[in-house]
Design an enzyme around this catalytic site. Structure first.
Site, PDB file in Angstrom:
ATOM      1  N   LYS A  40       0.994  -0.880  -0.202  1.00  0.00           N
ATOM      2  CA  LYS A  40       0.622  -0.403   0.239  1.00  0.00           C
ATOM      3  C   LYS A  40       0.936   1.207  -0.115  1.00  0.00           C
ATOM      4  O   LYS A  40       0.113   2.403  -0.135  1.00  0.00           O
ATOM      5  CB  LYS A  40      -1.033  -0.545   0.974  1.00  0.00           C
ATOM      6  CG  LYS A  40      -0.265   0.052   2.890  1.00  0.00           C
ATOM      7  CD  LYS A  40      -1.444  -0.376   3.790  1.00  0.00           C
ATOM      8  CE  LYS A  40      -0.776   0.801   5.177  1.00  0.00           C
ATOM      9  NZ  LYS A  40      -0.386  -0.059   5.887  1.00  0.00           N
ATOM     10  N   ARG A 135      -5.456   0.402  17.748  1.00  0.00           N
ATOM     11  CA  ARG A 135      -6.182   0.377  16.788  1.00  0.00           C
ATOM     12  C   ARG A 135      -7.358  -1.293  16.173  1.00  0.00           C
ATOM     13  O   ARG A 135      -7.770  -1.471  18.130  1.00  0.00           O
ATOM     14  CB  ARG A 135      -5.191   0.450  15.523  1.00  0.00           C
ATOM     15  CG  ARG A 135      -5.400   0.706  14.628  1.00  0.00           C
ATOM     16  CD  ARG A 135      -5.041   1.098  13.060  1.00  0.00           C
ATOM     17  NE  ARG A 135      -4.455  -0.508  12.477  1.00  0.00           N
ATOM     18  CZ  ARG A 135      -2.963   0.081  11.798  1.00  0.00           C
ATOM     19  NH1 ARG A 135      -3.446   1.787  10.589  1.00  0.00           N
ATOM     20  NH2 ARG A 135      -3.509  -1.014  11.079  1.00  0.00           N
TER      21      ARG A 135
HETATM   22  C1  PLP Z   1       0.621  -0.630   6.832  1.00  0.00           C
HETATM   23  C2  PLP Z   1      -0.047  -2.054   7.379  1.00  0.00           C
HETATM   24  C3  PLP Z   1       1.155  -2.969   7.732  1.00  0.00           C
HETATM   25  C4  PLP Z   1       2.542  -1.847   6.948  1.00  0.00           C
HETATM   26  O1  PLP Z   1       3.597  -1.412   7.480  1.00  0.00           O
HETATM   27  P1  PLP Z   1       4.640  -0.052   7.243  1.00  0.00           P
HETATM   28  O2  PLP Z   1       4.939   0.110   8.717  1.00  0.00           O
HETATM   29  O3  PLP Z   1       4.969  -0.382   5.579  1.00  0.00           O
HETATM   30  O4  PLP Z   1       5.917  -1.541   7.127  1.00  0.00           O
HETATM   31  C5  PLP Z   1       1.524  -3.586   8.628  1.00  0.00           C
HETATM   32  N1  PLP Z   1      -0.025  -3.943   9.077  1.00  0.00           N
HETATM   33  C6  PLP Z   1      -0.859  -3.259   8.607  1.00  0.00           C
HETATM   34  C7  PLP Z   1      -1.893  -3.967   9.415  1.00  0.00           C
HETATM   35  C8  PLP Z   1      -0.811  -1.746   8.130  1.00  0.00           C
HETATM   36  O5  PLP Z   1      -2.165  -1.544   8.082  1.00  0.00           O
END
Ligand code: PLP
Length: 364
Positions: A40, A135
């Site tokens: 993402k 969260r």
């Molecule tokens: C965005 C996200 C990640 C990845 O996070 P990074 O900091 O880009 O490694 C992992 N787990 C969840 C649930 C996320 O929303």
């Protein structure tokens, strides 16, 4: 569309991205950890996703089903994981494009089970435990166990593959070894009631990588969801004092064209009210300075503090929707109208730049 302009442009170095994936995979392999590669952070650009598949990550992961669908449509065969706990309304789409999902609501699990049954599929599930970041995730071990028992015994189209957590997003909680051990305790409580070992215990995201670097990641953590640490590789050195110099932090190059160069006052002249976004700003008076306007703005990257000019002596001093104001008084090279300035970017600007249809993409 017949417009020919090449700028603003995001140049993406697939070789450098691949090197980062391989280096991260080596680090994780050595620690017995599989990677769910989170896409993402670059809006799921399929050509980038291909590099992860070729490097052999275990999952391609995103919070957005659209990006997982795009990956599948591009012929990606690696299993996909939905990492935002799904909307109940997208359960049908979820089982079509995601092989696995993070979950924290029993009502959603039941709906996803039905959707999987209708498609004749088994959908993998990872239950989320909230360890204090506040969260997603079950708050108590009792709730986690209840959901695990229902998934394991009643929802025949779901396969409970693991327990995981998320840290450092809302509550800014550090992924310490103690937090990892707390997660393992909760996972083992689940294992005790379902009577088998779980395939995965997922210890978080990029912010859990310091545990690998420091060598104190508990052994049973065997899955990490990694986005930023591979794509931009800036957060750990900048905020966690972690040496990540074995990674490239210039996979992406932002390029913008200069549309004006003039020497002007550095402090606005007249009554100061609010800027284009209704914000009150302060301006430092540095006297007359040579400045350049670049044809790119907040709509492209959001926050001008998240883009960094590569040329020495060039400083971003402000921006509006479509203009970026650069101080070039001390620039190491002479600049003129029509020249292209290059910037490094990070997660915050990268998610916007890769998501913008105004920003052209070039792969090298
Ligand atoms: C965005 C996200 C990640 C990845 O996070 P990074 O900091 O880009 O490694 C992992 N787990 C969840 C649930 C996320 O929303």
């Amino acid at each position: 569309m017949s417009l020919k302009s090449e700028y603003p442009q995001l140049e993406i170095d697939l070789k450098k991205l691949r090197e980062n994936i391989e280096a991260m995979k080596l680090l994780c392999d050595r620690n017995g950890i599989e990677i769910a590669a989170v896409i993402k952070g670059f809006s799921g650009i399929a050509r980038c996703v291909r590099e992860y598949e070729d490097a052999g990550v275990s999952y391609i992961a995103s919070s957005r089903l659209e990006q997982l669908e795009e990956a599948k449509n591009a012929g990606i065969k690696t299993k996909t994981m939905c990492i935002r706990i799904p909307m109940i309304s997208e359960a049908d789409d979820l089982v079509s494009v995601a092989d696995c999902s993070l979950e924290s609501e029993i009502s959603v699990l039941c709906k996803v089970d039905k959707a999987a049954a209708a498609k004749g599929r088994i959908h993998e599930v990872i239950l989320m435990a909230d360890l204090g970041d506040l969260r997603e995730g079950f708050w108590t071990t009792e709730e986690l166990i209840e959901a695990a028992l229902i998934t394991e015994n009643e929802l025949k189209n779901l396969e409970l593959v693991g327990i995981a957590t998320n840290l450092g997003c809302y509550g800014s909680i550090e992924a310490t070894a103690a937090k990892m051990n707390e997660l393992i305790e909760r996972a083992e409580a689940v294992e005790a009631v379902i009577g088998r070992k779980l395939k995965y215990i997922g210890g978080g995201a990029t912010t859990s990588l310091p545990r690998l670097i420091d060598g104190d990641m508990p052994e049973r953590i065997n899955l990490l969801r990694i986005g930023e640490g591979i794509i931009y590789a800036r957060d750990l050195p900048d905020f966690f004092n972690c040496d990540m110099s074995f990674l490239n932090n210039d996979v992406f190059t932002l390029k913008a064209e200069i549309v004006e160069i003039k020497t002007k006052a550095s402090h606005p002249v007249g009554n100061i009210t609010v800027d284009a976004f209704g914000h009150k700003n302060t301006y430092e008076d540095r006297g007359m300075r040579k400045r350049a306007l670049a044809a790119i703005g907040k709509v492209d990257y959001c926050d001008f503090n998240d883009i960094y000019p590569r040329m020495k002596g060039v400083e971003v001093i402000g921006a509006s929707s479509d203009h970026t104001i650069l101080d070039i008084e001390d620039a190491e090279c002479e600049l003129k109208v029509g020249d292209i300035v290059e910037f490094d970017i990070r997660y915050g600007s990268g998610v916007f730049l890769t998501g913008s249809s105004n920003v052209k993409r070039v792969f090298v």
